[in-house]
Motif scaffolding. Structure first.
Motif, PDB file in Angstrom:
ATOM      1  N   THR A 208      -2.633   7.513   4.160  1.00 46.46           N
ATOM      2  CA  THR A 208      -3.088   7.863   3.175  1.00 46.46           C
ATOM      3  C   THR A 208      -2.016   7.998   2.377  1.00 46.46           C
ATOM      4  O   THR A 208      -0.865   8.601   2.518  1.00 46.46           O
ATOM      5  N   GLY A 209      -1.978   7.469   1.130  1.00 50.13           N
ATOM      6  CA  GLY A 209      -0.980   7.313   0.251  1.00 50.13           C
ATOM      7  C   GLY A 209      -1.253   6.239  -0.970  1.00 50.13           C
ATOM      8  O   GLY A 209      -2.400   5.756  -1.217  1.00 50.13           O
ATOM      9  N   HIS A 210      -0.029   5.510  -1.485  1.00 52.22           N
ATOM     10  CA  HIS A 210      -0.188   4.838  -2.538  1.00 52.22           C
ATOM     11  C   HIS A 210       0.956   3.686  -2.316  1.00 52.22           C
ATOM     12  O   HIS A 210       1.935   4.191  -1.741  1.00 52.22           O
ATOM     13  N   LYS A 211       0.788   2.415  -3.104  1.00 49.19           N
ATOM     14  CA  LYS A 211       1.666   1.693  -3.144  1.00 49.19           C
ATOM     15  C   LYS A 211       1.628   0.923  -4.577  1.00 49.19           C
ATOM     16  O   LYS A 211       0.638   0.845  -4.729  1.00 49.19           O
ATOM     17  N   TRP A 212       2.833   1.047  -5.197  1.00 52.32           N
ATOM     18  CA  TRP A 212       2.928   0.678  -6.684  1.00 52.32           C
ATOM     19  C   TRP A 212       3.170  -0.761  -6.957  1.00 52.32           C
ATOM     20  O   TRP A 212       2.623  -1.314  -7.927  1.00 52.32           O
ATOM     21  N   PHE A 213       3.471  -1.623  -5.851  1.00 55.01           N
ATOM     22  CA  PHE A 213       3.528  -3.045  -5.961  1.00 55.01           C
ATOM     23  C   PHE A 213       3.202  -3.593  -4.501  1.00 55.01           C
ATOM     24  O   PHE A 213       3.808  -3.341  -3.684  1.00 55.01           O
ATOM     25  N   MET A 214       1.969  -4.096  -4.578  1.00 60.69           N
ATOM     26  CA  MET A 214       1.507  -4.847  -3.466  1.00 60.69           C
ATOM     27  C   MET A 214       1.078  -6.218  -3.816  1.00 60.69           C
ATOM     28  O   MET A 214      -0.266  -6.471  -4.498  1.00 60.69           O
ATOM     29  N   SER A 215       1.680  -7.421  -3.559  1.00 63.25           N
ATOM     30  CA  SER A 215       1.407  -8.403  -3.867  1.00 63.25           C
ATOM     31  C   SER A 215       0.170  -9.216  -2.965  1.00 63.25           C
ATOM     32  O   SER A 215       0.257  -8.898  -1.802  1.00 63.25           O
ATOM     33  N   ALA A 216      -0.355 -10.138  -3.482  1.00 60.27           N
ATOM     34  CA  ALA A 216      -1.321 -10.837  -2.480  1.00 60.27           C
ATOM     35  C   ALA A 216      -2.285  -9.879  -2.167  1.00 60.27           C
ATOM     36  O   ALA A 216      -2.476  -9.988  -0.799  1.00 60.27           O
ATOM     37  N   PRO A 217      -3.098  -9.251  -2.798  1.00 61.98           N
ATOM     38  CA  PRO A 217      -3.814  -8.084  -2.189  1.00 61.98           C
ATOM     39  C   PRO A 217      -5.090  -8.718  -1.222  1.00 61.98           C
ATOM     40  O   PRO A 217      -5.768  -7.700  -0.740  1.00 61.98           O
ATOM     41  N   MET A 218      -5.459  -9.881  -1.340  1.00 64.06           N
ATOM     42  CA  MET A 218      -6.393 -10.441  -0.525  1.00 64.06           C
ATOM     43  C   MET A 218      -5.902 -11.125   0.616  1.00 64.06           C
ATOM     44  O   MET A 218      -6.665 -11.560   1.540  1.00 64.06           O
ATOM     45  N   SER A 219      -4.502 -10.729   0.996  1.00 61.94           N
ATOM     46  CA  SER A 219      -4.347 -11.134   2.584  1.00 61.94           C
ATOM     47  C   SER A 219      -5.057 -10.106   3.374  1.00 61.94           C
ATOM     48  O   SER A 219      -5.603  -9.354   3.214  1.00 61.94           O
ATOM     49  N   ASP A 220      -5.052 -10.708   4.721  1.00 64.24           N
ATOM     50  CA  ASP A 220      -5.925 -10.320   5.863  1.00 64.24           C
ATOM     51  C   ASP A 220      -5.366  -8.959   6.561  1.00 64.24           C
ATOM     52  O   ASP A 220      -6.219  -8.030   7.012  1.00 64.24           O
ATOM     53  N   ALA A 221      -3.950  -8.743   6.162  1.00 66.27           N
ATOM     54  CA  ALA A 221      -3.369  -7.464   6.901  1.00 66.27           C
ATOM     55  C   ALA A 221      -2.140  -7.463   6.132  1.00 66.27           C
ATOM     56  O   ALA A 221      -1.539  -8.303   5.506  1.00 66.27           O
ATOM     57  N   PHE A 222      -1.611  -5.949   6.238  1.00 65.27           N
ATOM     58  CA  PHE A 222      -0.186  -5.746   5.543  1.00 65.27           C
ATOM     59  C   PHE A 222       0.568  -5.192   6.326  1.00 65.27           C
ATOM     60  O   PHE A 222       0.625  -4.508   7.264  1.00 65.27           O
ATOM     61  N   LEU A 223       1.934  -5.424   6.304  1.00 68.17           N
ATOM     62  CA  LEU A 223       2.819  -4.421   6.968  1.00 68.17           C
ATOM     63  C   LEU A 223       3.254  -3.441   5.854  1.00 68.17           C
ATOM     64  O   LEU A 223       3.638  -3.586   4.742  1.00 68.17           O
ATOM     65  N   VAL A 224       2.983  -2.097   6.200  1.00 69.30           N
ATOM     66  CA  VAL A 224       3.095  -1.016   5.285  1.00 69.30           C
ATOM     67  C   VAL A 224       4.121   0.154   5.958  1.00 69.30           C
ATOM     68  O   VAL A 224       4.229   0.403   7.149  1.00 69.30           O
TER      69      VAL A 224
END
Length: 542
Positions: A208-224
């Motif tokens: 739970t939280g936010h990210k100010w810049f996350m590019s390519a948001p239609m990627s299938d998964a993200f390293l967060v």
């Protein structure tokens, strides 16, 4: 009569970006025949009118965010122009997102260099779509910290199939990966992140939280990156769950960026998003850095390619544009400006591929391992930082014709700053150099030995200057940029010498290592054959 067009250059299409680049051909002279044939085809494609039109459309009809459907249900979808998907499909089919993780015989021992050549040619065409390509390739390096996750995800990534459908990862023919690190209150200081990760009973975490810049948001998964009880940790977070429902991603808006317009960058909130930890608890920065190192190589390669494409446009223009009774390129002052720029493009390209070579050889050569660790921030710093100024100068060579949006130079110029900012701005890179110098000074001893060897007698005194700069930087953090730039210029000069660049290397050494302050291009003197430099690096098309 007003419709008759005279004294305007023909479109720069129909050639071959590979065959027309003698330096790139030399850098690839030890590649296998199948790889060189592939590069020849790619070089031909990027110069076609069709490819140029795809690049234009992807950047003029930009991504659009749809947060809800007409009944009010959350969608959290980004829609792209078909041209973007066409570019993605071709780059993924070529393995730009996966080739360094594959076992193809044609690239063995040179996987990073071969990929760099493909990436370079593609970046000359369009760089925005290469953001998800870069992150997908680099993400696999971070996933290696968790062998189970790597075994699950890598085979799905390396299919070389582009699947833009909105489905759970297990149902797709190919996957892309992204990352989410920075937050509005911290930016580069990711240790200030506030996104929380709470352990569930099944071994997963809810973020739970936010990210100010996350590019390519239609990627299938993200390293967060998120704060777990053990400290800042890395998590793999799919966008869509196995049952087809969304995984708590709430996209707030897309960034209205200066450039990089074909690639969407988003602000996102996570609401109980399910993720799996990657690497050790509390070791999020260490885990993600394996990914960041590879993205920094791509930043340098792409910046070199942008400069190459922009200067090629300027040289093409000046070869066909007549002023005061002769072609612009025959004017002595214009020659000096173009040749001066050509030296920087050649040096940046050679240095970027030098870094790629160190990645290939690091496992078997201590000197190459030292170069990879110590010089990655150096190369990223200098190559990315010189791109905006060089592309502005290339734009000026076209005058008003370069300043309008119809000219690709406008796009190249807007694109240039992102690589210097993304994955560590100039100060971050310079501080990373100081960090290595403080923790492992022996790495730089290895680097200096190699630079000294490749520079030869023509670079006499350079090593002494570098050692003195290191001594100053050891106690004066504010001098970090001075050291970083001197290292970059020296390593670039050494690589040009190693490649046997002759008078081109001489000109770079004498004008860049001489200690004079340079703020604009056109500073070559008559000792250096400007026309030879231009025609050697940018052969006229016959």
């Amino acid at each position: 009569m007003t419709d008759e067009v005279i004294n305007q250059p023909p479109p720069l299409t129909g050639g071959n970006a590979w065959r027309g680049d003698p330096l790139l051909i030399q850098l690839a002279e030890r590649f296998s025949d199948p790889v060189r044939k592939d590069l020849d085809g790619l070089g031909r494609f990027v110069m076609t009118q069709e490819a140029q039109e795809l690049a234009r459309l992807a950047n003029t009809d930009t991504p659009k965010l749809r947060t809800h459907d007409r009944q009010g249900r959350r969608l959290d979808l980004v829609e792209y122009h078909p041209a973007y998907h066409a570019l993605m499909r071709r780059s993924i089919a070529g393995g730009l997102h996966s080739s360094v993780w594959e076992n193809g015989d044609a690239e063995i021992g040179r996987r990073h260099q071969v990929r760099a050549a493909r990436f370079y040619l593609t970046a000359e065409l369009e760089t925005g779509h290469l953001c998800p390509i870069t992150m997908t390739s680099a993400s696999l390096a971070a996933l290696m910290a968790s062998p189970k996750l790597f075994r699950e995800w890598a085979p799905r990534v390396t299919t070389r199939k582009y699947d833009q459908t909105q489905k759970p990862p297990v149902q797709k023919t190919g996957l892309t990966l992204g990352m989410g690190m920075t937050e509005k209150q911290g930016g580069t200081d990711v240790r200030a992140n506030t996104t929380r990760a709470e352990r569930t009973g099944s071994g997963f975490y809810r973020l739970t939280g936010h990210k100010w810049f996350m590019s390519a948001p239609m990627s299938d998964a993200f390293l967060v990156l998120a704060q777990a009880s053990e400290g800042l940790s890395c998590f793999l977070v799919p966008r869509i769950l196995g049952d087809g429902s969304g995984n708590g991603f709430r996209f707030q808006r897309l960034k209205d960026k200066l450039g990089n317009r074909s690639n969407a960058s988003s602000e996102v909130e996570f609401v109980n998003a399910i993720g799996e930890m990657v690497g050790d608890p509390g070791a999020g920065v260490k885990t993600i850095m394996d990914m960041v190192t590879l993205t920094r190589l791509d930043c340098a390669v792409a910046s070199s390619a942008l400069m190459r494409a922009g200067l090629a446009e300027a040289i093409h223009h000046t070869r066909h544009r007549q002023v005061f009774g002769s072609n612009l390129i025959d004017q002595p002052l214009m020659q000096r400006v173009l040749a001066d720029m050509a030296l920087d493009v050649a040096a940046a390209t050679a240095l970027s591929f030098r870094l790629a070579r160190s990645f290939d050889e690091a496992a078997s050569d201590r000197g190459e391992a030292a170069f990879a660790r110590a010089m990655t921030p150096v190369v990223k710093y200098w190559v990315c930082k010189i791109a905006p100024a060089l592309l502005y100068e290339a734009m000026e060579s076209l005058g008003g014709n370069g300043y309008v949006e119809e000219a690709p130079l406008a796009r190249y110029y807007r694109e240039a700053p992102v690589n210097a900012i993304w994955e560590g701005s100039g100060n971050v890179m310079a501080l990373d150099v100081l960090r290595v110098l403080g923790r492992a000074p022996g790495l730089f001893e290895e680097v200096l030995t190699g630079i000294d060897r490749d520079l030869g007698t023509g670079g006499r005194g350079t090593i002494g200057v570098l050692k003195a700069a290191m001594q100053v930087a050891a106690t004066d953090q504010g001098s970090a940029r001075l050291l970083t730039e001197q290292l970059a210029l020296s390593a670039a000069a050494a690589e040009l010498r190693r490649l046997g660049a002759g008078r081109i290397a001489d000109a770079f050494v004498e004008t860049r290592l001489g200690g004079q302050w340079r703020t604009t291009y056109g500073m070559l003197d008559s000792r250096h054959d400007a026309r030879m430099i231009i025609d050697t690096l940018y052969p006229p098309v016959t």
